[in-house]
Scaffold this motif. Structure first.
Motif, PDB file in Angstrom:
ATOM      1  N   GLN A  80       0.771  -1.033   0.079  1.00  0.00           N
ATOM      2  CA  GLN A  80       0.047   0.059   0.113  1.00  0.00           C
ATOM      3  C   GLN A  80       0.711   1.416  -0.098  1.00  0.00           C
ATOM      4  N   ILE A  81       1.958   1.294   0.766  1.00  0.00           N
ATOM      5  CA  ILE A  81       2.823   2.320   0.921  1.00  0.00           C
ATOM      6  C   ILE A  81       3.525   2.701  -0.528  1.00  0.00           C
ATOM      7  N   VAL A  82       3.881   1.452  -1.150  1.00  0.00           N
ATOM      8  CA  VAL A  82       4.536   1.590  -2.528  1.00  0.00           C
ATOM      9  C   VAL A  82       3.562   2.415  -3.637  1.00  0.00           C
ATOM     10  N   ASP A  83       2.203   1.667  -3.445  1.00  0.00           N
ATOM     11  CA  ASP A  83       1.103   2.212  -4.418  1.00  0.00           C
ATOM     12  C   ASP A  83       1.140   3.869  -4.001  1.00  0.00           C
ATOM     13  N   ALA A  84       1.010   4.223  -2.823  1.00  0.00           N
ATOM     14  CA  ALA A  84       0.549   5.639  -2.336  1.00  0.00           C
ATOM     15  C   ALA A  84       1.940   6.393  -2.811  1.00  0.00           C
ATOM     16  N   GLN A  85       3.029   6.112  -2.566  1.00  0.00           N
ATOM     17  CA  GLN A  85       4.324   6.718  -3.055  1.00  0.00           C
ATOM     18  C   GLN A  85       4.200   7.000  -4.562  1.00  0.00           C
ATOM     19  N   ASN A  86       3.882   5.746  -5.446  1.00  0.00           N
ATOM     20  CA  ASN A  86       3.731   6.040  -6.676  1.00  0.00           C
ATOM     21  C   ASN A  86       2.511   7.047  -7.250  1.00  0.00           C
ATOM     22  N   ALA A  87       1.510   6.995  -6.493  1.00  0.00           N
ATOM     23  CA  ALA A  87       0.513   8.248  -6.881  1.00  0.00           C
ATOM     24  C   ALA A  87       0.989   9.245  -6.351  1.00  0.00           C
ATOM     25  N   ILE A  88       1.781   9.478  -5.522  1.00  0.00           N
ATOM     26  CA  ILE A  88       2.215  10.888  -5.133  1.00  0.00           C
ATOM     27  C   ILE A  88       3.185  11.363  -6.198  1.00  0.00           C
ATOM     28  N   ALA A  89       4.218  10.485  -6.462  1.00  0.00           N
ATOM     29  CA  ALA A  89       4.951  10.887  -7.541  1.00  0.00           C
ATOM     30  C   ALA A  89       4.328  11.500  -8.917  1.00  0.00           C
ATOM     31  N   ASP A  90       3.049  10.667  -9.232  1.00  0.00           N
ATOM     32  CA  ASP A  90       2.329  11.187 -10.236  1.00  0.00           C
ATOM     33  C   ASP A  90       1.689  12.618 -10.036  1.00  0.00           C
ATOM     34  N   LYS A  91       1.197  12.571  -8.969  1.00  0.00           N
ATOM     35  CA  LYS A  91       0.484  13.891  -8.622  1.00  0.00           C
ATOM     36  C   LYS A  91       1.496  15.142  -8.484  1.00  0.00           C
ATOM     37  N   ASP A  92       2.624  14.661  -8.042  1.00  0.00           N
ATOM     38  CA  ASP A  92       3.511  15.724  -7.940  1.00  0.00           C
ATOM     39  C   ASP A  92       4.068  16.263  -9.287  1.00  0.00           C
ATOM     40  N   ALA A  93       4.249  15.525 -10.212  1.00  0.00           N
ATOM     41  CA  ALA A  93       4.622  15.645 -11.647  1.00  0.00           C
ATOM     42  C   ALA A  93       3.411  16.857 -12.320  1.00  0.00           C
ATOM     43  N   ASP A  94       2.232  16.327 -11.826  1.00  0.00           N
ATOM     44  CA  ASP A  94       1.091  17.029 -12.270  1.00  0.00           C
ATOM     45  C   ASP A  94       0.958  18.529 -11.702  1.00  0.00           C
ATOM     46  N   ILE A  95       1.357  18.487 -10.429  1.00  0.00           N
ATOM     47  CA  ILE A  95       1.607  19.606  -9.826  1.00  0.00           C
ATOM     48  C   ILE A  95       2.670  20.811 -10.449  1.00  0.00           C
ATOM     49  N   GLN A  96       3.841  20.186 -10.622  1.00  0.00           N
ATOM     50  CA  GLN A  96       4.722  20.770 -11.269  1.00  0.00           C
ATOM     51  C   GLN A  96       4.479  21.501 -12.618  1.00  0.00           C
ATOM     52  N   GLU A  97       3.860  20.675 -13.391  1.00  0.00           N
ATOM     53  CA  GLU A  97       3.264  20.964 -14.644  1.00  0.00           C
ATOM     54  C   GLU A  97       2.337  22.132 -14.500  1.00  0.00           C
ATOM     55  N   ASP A  98       1.414  22.057 -13.726  1.00  0.00           N
ATOM     56  CA  ASP A  98       0.571  23.014 -13.569  1.00  0.00           C
ATOM     57  C   ASP A  98       0.916  24.526 -12.954  1.00  0.00           C
TER      58      ASP A  98
ATOM     59  N   ALA B 277       4.194  25.354 -13.699  1.00  0.00           N
ATOM     60  CA  ALA B 277       4.841  25.926 -14.420  1.00  0.00           C
ATOM     61  C   ALA B 277       3.964  26.734 -15.330  1.00  0.00           C
ATOM     62  N   LEU B 278       2.581  26.327 -15.771  1.00  0.00           N
ATOM     63  CA  LEU B 278       1.791  26.883 -16.388  1.00  0.00           C
ATOM     64  C   LEU B 278       1.216  28.274 -15.873  1.00  0.00           C
ATOM     65  N   LEU B 279       1.013  28.138 -14.534  1.00  0.00           N
ATOM     66  CA  LEU B 279       0.539  29.346 -13.801  1.00  0.00           C
ATOM     67  C   LEU B 279       1.592  30.520 -13.614  1.00  0.00           C
ATOM     68  N   LYS B 280       3.023  29.774 -13.481  1.00  0.00           N
ATOM     69  CA  LYS B 280       4.115  30.931 -13.582  1.00  0.00           C
ATOM     70  C   LYS B 280       3.939  31.422 -14.794  1.00  0.00           C
ATOM     71  N   GLU B 281       3.939  30.875 -15.941  1.00  0.00           N
ATOM     72  CA  GLU B 281       4.109  31.395 -17.258  1.00  0.00           C
ATOM     73  C   GLU B 281       2.859  32.444 -17.566  1.00  0.00           C
ATOM     74  N   ARG B 282       1.694  32.038 -16.984  1.00  0.00           N
ATOM     75  CA  ARG B 282       0.771  32.872 -17.172  1.00  0.00           C
ATOM     76  C   ARG B 282       0.736  34.380 -16.147  1.00  0.00           C
ATOM     77  N   LEU B 283       1.399  34.278 -15.109  1.00  0.00           N
ATOM     78  CA  LEU B 283       1.632  35.115 -14.361  1.00  0.00           C
ATOM     79  C   LEU B 283       2.717  36.077 -14.819  1.00  0.00           C
ATOM     80  N   ARG B 284       3.587  35.514 -15.495  1.00  0.00           N
ATOM     81  CA  ARG B 284       4.692  36.200 -16.351  1.00  0.00           C
ATOM     82  C   ARG B 284       4.092  36.882 -17.299  1.00  0.00           C
ATOM     83  N   ALA B 285       3.208  36.430 -18.276  1.00  0.00           N
ATOM     84  CA  ALA B 285       2.577  37.157 -19.301  1.00  0.00           C
ATOM     85  C   ALA B 285       1.812  38.474 -18.785  1.00  0.00           C
TER      86      ALA B 285
END
Length: 180
Positions: free
Chosen positions: A77-95, A97-105
């Protein structure tokens, strides 16, 4: 992500089964302890005492095996949750970056306010187009901010679940160590 939710649900059901088995084994151990205490008083029944002692050893081994199974389940269960967290963290980083780009614009656009943009319209059609464009940009920005906030909340929830599961694993390991 749905696969990890299904795996976690299955592992939780399996964990409940293991806990129920653990309770049954604990009751069996208690029964064997009582029988051993009774048989110790009756020295003439050494064969029954030996058999009960062997049963007790078997019960203790079953308890150890059940604890090991619980630990393996929680580790999964811990491994599954860590994998889900890694995926979610990548999504957050991407979003983010988009938000920073929008604020810079927005910063680079300068001092133009929504009112100035609307007042620069040449006709009613141009005004309607600019109003719609501003509305869509505002909705997009709001949705992006809300999505980042939601993803961060989900990430924190998953991290809290990992901490909780780690504590369960540690408790199970301590109980197993106490049996040795």
């Amino acid at each position: 992500l749905l696969a990890s939710v299904g795996t976690t649900a299955f592992a939780a059901e399996d964990l409940d089964t293991l806990k129920a088995r653990q309770a049954s084994l604990a009751q069996q151990k208690q029964d064997n302890d009582e029988k051993l205490a009774s048989l110790r008083q009756d020295k003439s029944d050494k064969e029954a005492y030996r058999d009960t002692l062997l049963d007790q050893i078997s019960t203790l081994q079953d308890q150890i095996d059940t604890y090991n199974s619980q630990i393996e389940s929680l580790d999964g269960q811990i491994v599954d949750a860590q994998n889900a967290i890694a995926d979610k963290d990548a999504d957050i980083q991407e979003d983010t970056a988009l938000l920073k780009e929008r604020l810079r614009a927005l910063y680079m656009a300068g001092e133009a306010t929504n009112l100035e943009i609307l007042l620069s319209a040449d006709s009613m059609v141009d005004l309607a187009d600019k109003t719609e464009a501003l509305r869509m940009v505002t909705q997009h920005d709001t949705a992006l901010i809300d999505r980042v906030k939601g993803e961060q909340a989900d990430l924190q929830s998953q991290k809290d679940k990992i901490v909780e599961n780690r504590e369960k694993v540690e408790q199970a390991k301590e109980a197993l160590d106490a049996k040795d």
